[in-house]
Write a protein that holds these residues in place. Structure first.
Motif, PDB file in Angstrom:
ATOM      1  N   ASP A  14      62.970  47.908  55.947  1.00  0.00           N
ATOM      2  CA  ASP A  14      63.788  47.337  57.022  1.00  0.00           C
ATOM      3  C   ASP A  14      62.944  46.668  58.104  1.00  0.00           C
ATOM      4  N   ARG A  15      61.653  46.491  57.824  1.00  0.00           N
ATOM      5  CA  ARG A  15      60.756  45.859  58.799  1.00  0.00           C
ATOM      6  C   ARG A  15      60.459  44.423  58.377  1.00  0.00           C
ATOM      7  N   THR A  16      60.942  43.470  59.155  1.00  0.00           N
ATOM      8  CA  THR A  16      60.698  42.062  58.887  1.00  0.00           C
ATOM      9  C   THR A  16      59.429  41.626  59.616  1.00  0.00           C
ATOM     10  N   ILE A  17      58.451  41.124  58.861  1.00  0.00           N
ATOM     11  CA  ILE A  17      57.189  40.689  59.456  1.00  0.00           C
ATOM     12  C   ILE A  17      57.179  39.170  59.657  1.00  0.00           C
ATOM     13  N   ALA A  72      45.611  17.655  57.023  1.00  0.00           N
ATOM     14  CA  ALA A  72      44.439  17.514  56.155  1.00  0.00           C
ATOM     15  C   ALA A  72      43.203  17.129  56.962  1.00  0.00           C
ATOM     16  N   GLY A  73      42.061  17.727  56.591  1.00  0.00           N
ATOM     17  CA  GLY A  73      40.796  17.379  57.203  1.00  0.00           C
ATOM     18  C   GLY A  73      40.625  17.857  58.625  1.00  0.00           C
ATOM     19  N   LYS A  74      41.499  18.741  59.079  1.00  0.00           N
ATOM     20  CA  LYS A  74      41.437  19.273  60.430  1.00  0.00           C
ATOM     21  C   LYS A  74      41.300  20.791  60.402  1.00  0.00           C
ATOM     22  N   SER A  75      40.978  21.354  61.549  1.00  0.00           N
ATOM     23  CA  SER A  75      40.850  22.807  61.693  1.00  0.00           C
ATOM     24  C   SER A  75      42.026  23.327  62.505  1.00  0.00           C
ATOM     25  N   THR A  76      42.844  24.165  61.865  1.00  0.00           N
ATOM     26  CA  THR A  76      44.008  24.753  62.515  1.00  0.00           C
ATOM     27  C   THR A  76      43.761  26.237  62.742  1.00  0.00           C
ATOM     28  N   VAL A  77      44.059  26.712  63.938  1.00  0.00           N
ATOM     29  CA  VAL A  77      43.912  28.135  64.240  1.00  0.00           C
ATOM     30  C   VAL A  77      45.287  28.722  64.550  1.00  0.00           C
ATOM     31  N   ILE A  78      45.508  29.938  64.051  1.00  0.00           N
ATOM     32  CA  ILE A  78      46.730  30.676  64.349  1.00  0.00           C
ATOM     33  C   ILE A  78      46.350  31.907  65.150  1.00  0.00           C
ATOM     34  N   ILE A  79      46.926  32.046  66.323  1.00  0.00           N
ATOM     35  CA  ILE A  79      46.657  33.197  67.171  1.00  0.00           C
ATOM     36  C   ILE A  79      47.882  34.104  67.180  1.00  0.00           C
ATOM     37  N   GLY A  80      47.673  35.336  67.635  1.00  0.00           N
ATOM     38  CA  GLY A  80      48.763  36.293  67.716  1.00  0.00           C
ATOM     39  C   GLY A  80      48.222  37.706  67.708  1.00  0.00           C
ATOM     40  N   GLY A  81      48.992  38.635  68.225  1.00  0.00           N
ATOM     41  CA  GLY A  81      48.559  40.020  68.297  1.00  0.00           C
ATOM     42  C   GLY A  81      48.567  40.712  66.949  1.00  0.00           C
ATOM     43  N   SER A  82      47.942  41.879  66.895  1.00  0.00           N
ATOM     44  CA  SER A  82      47.936  42.684  65.679  1.00  0.00           C
ATOM     45  C   SER A  82      49.360  43.072  65.311  1.00  0.00           C
ATOM     46  N   GLY A  83      49.648  43.049  64.019  1.00  0.00           N
ATOM     47  CA  GLY A  83      50.966  43.441  63.546  1.00  0.00           C
ATOM     48  C   GLY A  83      51.985  42.328  63.542  1.00  0.00           C
ATOM     49  N   ASN A  84      51.558  41.103  63.888  1.00  0.00           N
ATOM     50  CA  ASN A  84      52.499  39.990  63.938  1.00  0.00           C
ATOM     51  C   ASN A  84      52.529  39.155  62.662  1.00  0.00           C
ATOM     52  N   GLY A  85      51.691  39.489  61.697  1.00  0.00           N
ATOM     53  CA  GLY A  85      51.814  38.858  60.386  1.00  0.00           C
ATOM     54  C   GLY A  85      50.829  37.759  60.071  1.00  0.00           C
ATOM     55  N   LYS A  86      49.743  37.632  60.844  1.00  0.00           N
ATOM     56  CA  LYS A  86      48.781  36.565  60.586  1.00  0.00           C
ATOM     57  C   LYS A  86      48.129  36.711  59.216  1.00  0.00           C
ATOM     58  N   SER A  87      47.594  37.892  58.938  1.00  0.00           N
ATOM     59  CA  SER A  87      46.948  38.116  57.639  1.00  0.00           C
ATOM     60  C   SER A  87      47.953  38.069  56.497  1.00  0.00           C
ATOM     61  N   LEU A  88      49.145  38.553  56.754  1.00  0.00           N
ATOM     62  CA  LEU A  88      50.199  38.516  55.733  1.00  0.00           C
ATOM     63  C   LEU A  88      50.515  37.077  55.351  1.00  0.00           C
TER      64      LEU A  88
END
Length: 267
Positions: free
Chosen positions: A18-21, A31-47
């Motif tokens: 029942d936990r939606t990540i 393409a050809g660029k560097s994109t960064v995703i920020i966010g706190g722990s548990g918010n689903g970045k690695s997922l």
């Protein structure tokens, strides 16, 4: 089709019980660029990275590489597309039972490159990859346990570059490193993007690193991308959630509980 993103994600969802990540991720990675995703722990970045890599199957959504939905591709085609991606894991994820050289040769094999040429040619390529991350041939016979954290990250980056992928993923590349080594790793990442023309996607909560390596930035919060824009606007985004996170303020719309939430699935 110059405006087509290298990676295009739409409506990506993933729940565990029942936990939606991930609750409808929409993201374009140019393409050809560097994109960064920020966010706190548990918010689903690695997922999110695991879903793109095919390590976890999302519940819904679209993941496209150059306009091709990898979730609908045949198994063979899916594997071919994923070989275009090099990955630097958070803790380098080197094989302890293998030497540095064999770790990189494993990367070449995983990309289908080790089948080309004899052992001597493969080792030459592996040593070349080490040189690209500032390490000499004397490191090749060592085991990962004999290396510092920064050197392990460099070896992990060399392995990620095996096969010369045109897409690179970096999972918290500066975690656990001192400020000087963090700057070194950031410099290597930026150099890879510039020199190889690769598309980079990095997840991080290190604002200094995000500003150094990012062309484009996005924030993941509450299972969605709540802000996207130039990385140089991260510290003055105008979004109260992004501003609280990037400036490290205790008071704001982000409750303290959401910043301290944990769980490997949603990191």
């Amino acid at each position: 089709m110059t405006d087509q993103p290298r990676l295009r994600i739409r409506g990506l969802k993933k729940s565990f019980g029942d936990r939606t990540i991930l609750n409808g991720i929409d993201l374009d990675v140019p393409a050809g660029k560097s994109t960064v995703i920020i966010g706190g722990s548990g918010n689903g970045k690695s997922l999110l990275l695991r879903c793109i890599l095919g390590l976890i199957e999302p519940d819904e959504g679209i993941i496209e590489i150059d306009g091709e939905n990898i979730l609908q591709a045949s198994r063979r085609r899916h594997e071919t597309l994923l070989k275009r991606i090099g990955m630097l894991f958070q803790n380098a994820a080197l094989f302890d039972s293998m030497s540095v050289l064999d770790n990189i040769l494993f990367g070449l094999k995983a990309k289908g490159k080790a089948a080309r040429g004899n052992r001597a040619e493969q080792e030459k390529e592996a040593l070349h990859l080490l040189s690209q991350v500032g390490l000499g041939a004397h490191v090749a016979p060592l085991n990962p346990a004999e290396l510092s954290g920064g050197m392990q990250k460099r070896v992990g980056l060399a392995r990620a570059l095996a096969g010369r992928p045109d897409i690179l993923f970096f999972d918290e590349p500066t975690t656990g490193l001192d400020p000087i080594m963090s700057a070194v790793i950031d410099g290597l990442i930026s150099d890879c993007v510039t020199r190889l023309g690769s598309t980079a996607l990095t997840i991080t909560h290190d604002m200094t690193s995000a500003m150094r390596i990012g062309d484009h930035a996005a924030m993941l919060y509450g299972g969605k991308i709540i802000w996207q824009g130039p990385a140089n606007r991260l510290m003055e985004s105008g979004n109260p959630i992004v501003d609280q996170f990037t400036h490290g303020r205790r008071e704001g719309p982000i409750p303290t509980s959401s910043l301290t939430s944990s769980g490997s699935a949603g990191s």
